[in-house]
Motif scaffolding. Sequence first.
Motif, PDB file in Angstrom:
ATOM      1  N   ALA A 179       0.820  -1.215   0.000  1.00  0.00           N
ATOM      2  CA  ALA A 179       0.000   0.000   0.000  1.00  0.00           C
ATOM      3  C   ALA A 179       0.851   1.262   0.000  1.00  0.00           C
ATOM      4  CB  ALA A 179      -0.931  -0.009   1.212  1.00  0.00           C
ATOM      5  N   VAL A 180       1.900   1.284   0.814  1.00  0.00           N
ATOM      6  CA  VAL A 180       2.692   2.521   0.919  1.00  0.00           C
ATOM      7  C   VAL A 180       3.715   2.649  -0.204  1.00  0.00           C
ATOM      8  CG1 VAL A 180       2.382   2.590   3.417  1.00  0.00           C
ATOM      9  CG2 VAL A 180       4.431   1.512   2.478  1.00  0.00           C
ATOM     10  N   ALA A 181       4.110   1.509  -0.832  1.00  0.00           N
ATOM     11  CA  ALA A 181       5.128   1.562  -1.877  1.00  0.00           C
ATOM     12  C   ALA A 181       4.540   1.774  -3.267  1.00  0.00           C
ATOM     13  CB  ALA A 181       5.951   0.277  -1.865  1.00  0.00           C
ATOM     14  N   LEU A 182       3.227   1.710  -3.396  1.00  0.00           N
ATOM     15  CA  LEU A 182       2.586   1.769  -4.710  1.00  0.00           C
ATOM     16  C   LEU A 182       2.986   3.016  -5.490  1.00  0.00           C
ATOM     17  CD1 LEU A 182       0.533   0.422  -6.619  1.00  0.00           C
ATOM     18  CD2 LEU A 182      -1.238   1.814  -5.537  1.00  0.00           C
ATOM     19  N   LYS A 183       2.999   4.159  -4.832  1.00  0.00           N
ATOM     20  CA  LYS A 183       3.280   5.404  -5.544  1.00  0.00           C
ATOM     21  C   LYS A 183       4.767   5.563  -5.854  1.00  0.00           C
ATOM     22  CE  LYS A 183       1.796  10.186  -5.755  1.00  0.00           C
ATOM     23  NZ  LYS A 183       0.893  11.201  -5.203  1.00  0.00           N
ATOM     24  N   VAL A 184       5.616   4.852  -5.121  1.00  0.00           N
ATOM     25  CA  VAL A 184       7.055   5.003  -5.301  1.00  0.00           C
ATOM     26  C   VAL A 184       7.565   4.179  -6.471  1.00  0.00           C
ATOM     27  CG1 VAL A 184       9.317   4.687  -4.223  1.00  0.00           C
ATOM     28  CG2 VAL A 184       7.398   5.537  -2.873  1.00  0.00           C
ATOM     29  N   VAL A 185       7.304   2.875  -6.460  1.00  0.00           N
ATOM     30  CA  VAL A 185       7.841   2.007  -7.517  1.00  0.00           C
ATOM     31  C   VAL A 185       6.764   1.308  -8.339  1.00  0.00           C
ATOM     32  CG1 VAL A 185      10.104   1.604  -6.495  1.00  0.00           C
ATOM     33  CG2 VAL A 185       8.174   0.192  -5.786  1.00  0.00           C
ATOM     34  N   GLY A 186       5.501   1.391  -7.937  1.00  0.00           N
ATOM     35  CA  GLY A 186       4.430   0.811  -8.719  1.00  0.00           C
ATOM     36  C   GLY A 186       4.242  -0.680  -8.495  1.00  0.00           C
ATOM     37  N   VAL A 187       3.125  -1.185  -9.032  1.00  0.00           N
ATOM     38  CA  VAL A 187       2.734  -2.573  -8.833  1.00  0.00           C
ATOM     39  C   VAL A 187       3.784  -3.548  -9.351  1.00  0.00           C
ATOM     40  CG1 VAL A 187       1.079  -4.322  -9.594  1.00  0.00           C
ATOM     41  CG2 VAL A 187       0.265  -2.092  -8.827  1.00  0.00           C
ATOM     42  N   LEU A 188       4.328  -3.287 -10.542  1.00  0.00           N
ATOM     43  CA  LEU A 188       5.207  -4.245 -11.189  1.00  0.00           C
ATOM     44  C   LEU A 188       6.608  -4.290 -10.585  1.00  0.00           C
ATOM     45  CD1 LEU A 188       4.239  -3.710 -14.946  1.00  0.00           C
ATOM     46  CD2 LEU A 188       3.357  -5.385 -13.327  1.00  0.00           C
ATOM     47  N   LEU A 189       6.971  -3.300  -9.793  1.00  0.00           N
ATOM     48  CA  LEU A 189       8.341  -3.232  -9.293  1.00  0.00           C
ATOM     49  C   LEU A 189       8.447  -3.393  -7.777  1.00  0.00           C
ATOM     50  CD1 LEU A 189       9.610  -0.229 -11.479  1.00  0.00           C
ATOM     51  CD2 LEU A 189       9.762  -2.669 -11.966  1.00  0.00           C
ATOM     52  N   ILE A 190       7.317  -3.495  -7.088  1.00  0.00           N
ATOM     53  CA  ILE A 190       7.354  -3.624  -5.630  1.00  0.00           C
ATOM     54  C   ILE A 190       8.118  -4.878  -5.212  1.00  0.00           C
ATOM     55  CG2 ILE A 190       5.936  -4.108  -3.592  1.00  0.00           C
ATOM     56  CD1 ILE A 190       3.797  -2.254  -4.782  1.00  0.00           C
ATOM     57  N   THR A 191       7.834  -5.993  -5.864  1.00  0.00           N
ATOM     58  CA  THR A 191       8.499  -7.247  -5.500  1.00  0.00           C
ATOM     59  C   THR A 191      10.002  -7.161  -5.727  1.00  0.00           C
ATOM     60  OG1 THR A 191       6.492  -8.374  -6.240  1.00  0.00           O
ATOM     61  CG2 THR A 191       8.379  -9.744  -5.732  1.00  0.00           C
ATOM     62  N   ALA A 192      10.413  -6.433  -6.767  1.00  0.00           N
ATOM     63  CA  ALA A 192      11.844  -6.265  -7.020  1.00  0.00           C
ATOM     64  C   ALA A 192      12.526  -5.558  -5.861  1.00  0.00           C
ATOM     65  CB  ALA A 192      12.053  -5.476  -8.315  1.00  0.00           C
ATOM     66  N   MET A 193      11.881  -4.534  -5.301  1.00  0.00           N
ATOM     67  CA  MET A 193      12.473  -3.824  -4.165  1.00  0.00           C
ATOM     68  C   MET A 193      12.455  -4.661  -2.898  1.00  0.00           C
ATOM     69  SD  MET A 193      13.875  -1.043  -4.937  1.00  0.00           S
ATOM     70  CE  MET A 193      14.070  -0.291  -3.313  1.00  0.00           C
ATOM     71  N   LEU A 194      11.589  -5.652  -2.834  1.00  0.00           N
ATOM     72  CA  LEU A 194      11.608  -6.580  -1.714  1.00  0.00           C
ATOM     73  C   LEU A 194      12.775  -7.558  -1.826  1.00  0.00           C
ATOM     74  CD1 LEU A 194       7.896  -7.685  -1.159  1.00  0.00           C
ATOM     75  CD2 LEU A 194       9.407  -6.776   0.595  1.00  0.00           C
TER      76      LEU A 194
END
Length: 268
Positions: free
Chosen positions: A181-196
């Motif tokens: 929810a909080v990361a959506l605006k930063v890296v978007g749906v497709l890239l959240i898992t990459a930052m994890l």
Amino acid sequence: MLDDFFLRAVLGGLGVAAASGPLGCFVVWRRMAYFGDATAHAALLGVTLALASNLPIVAGVSIAALAMALTVSIATGRTYAMDTMLGVASHGALALGMVAVSLLPNVRIDMMGFLFGDILAITRADLGVIWGGAAIVAALLAWRWRNLLLATLNEDLAASAGVDAGRERLVLTLALALLVAVALKVVGVLLITAMLIIPAAAARVHARTPEAMVVQAVGMGAVSVVLGLQGSLRFDTPAGPSIVTAAMILLLSVNLAGALLRRAGRRA
């Protein structure tokens, strides 16, 4: 000071790195990469829910991500194996979310922003949401740290110590939904898992203890944010993908350095 859009972008990215670092370590240890992917893809359904019911975007995304994570956890093993369930849930949620958003009457949204993030458009209010969410994730993981580690290492060992592995999985599920929810605006749906995954994977190369890996993962994520934003500004590339690209370069560099050190050690 916060009137500078680039500074707000850096602070927002650092907030996501602070939350994704420790949570990403558990995702790597428990091999939950596809689980995180499915949860992130459910975010688009959450956006539709929020727009249709006049909820804040963060609230809608949190509800959808949590519902997806719980559904996958409960349904896995009853009809299909985990990888099959996650594949169906991940791609199905992404497709349904995009279709549902397009069907909303009189609503036009920047789909690219939701898919790949729009970190340069972060506001002061967004910073409050991001850092508030990061603080909650960090507090939740710190509170359950010992039990989470036990349940991650060996569920039988955890049970003998009186730790409910199912409850600890629920804690991770809640933390993951909040991060999405909080990361959506930063890296978007497709890239959240990459930052994890990528900062945690890079930290795993040289870390000797779980705590050291968490600290290094946060550091790797923070460096990726700064380098990615600098590269985006210099080369006029999309900010979210630039951050993930910087994380990939760090991962490759860390692995190369590790290989060279091992070779030097064998020769000595």
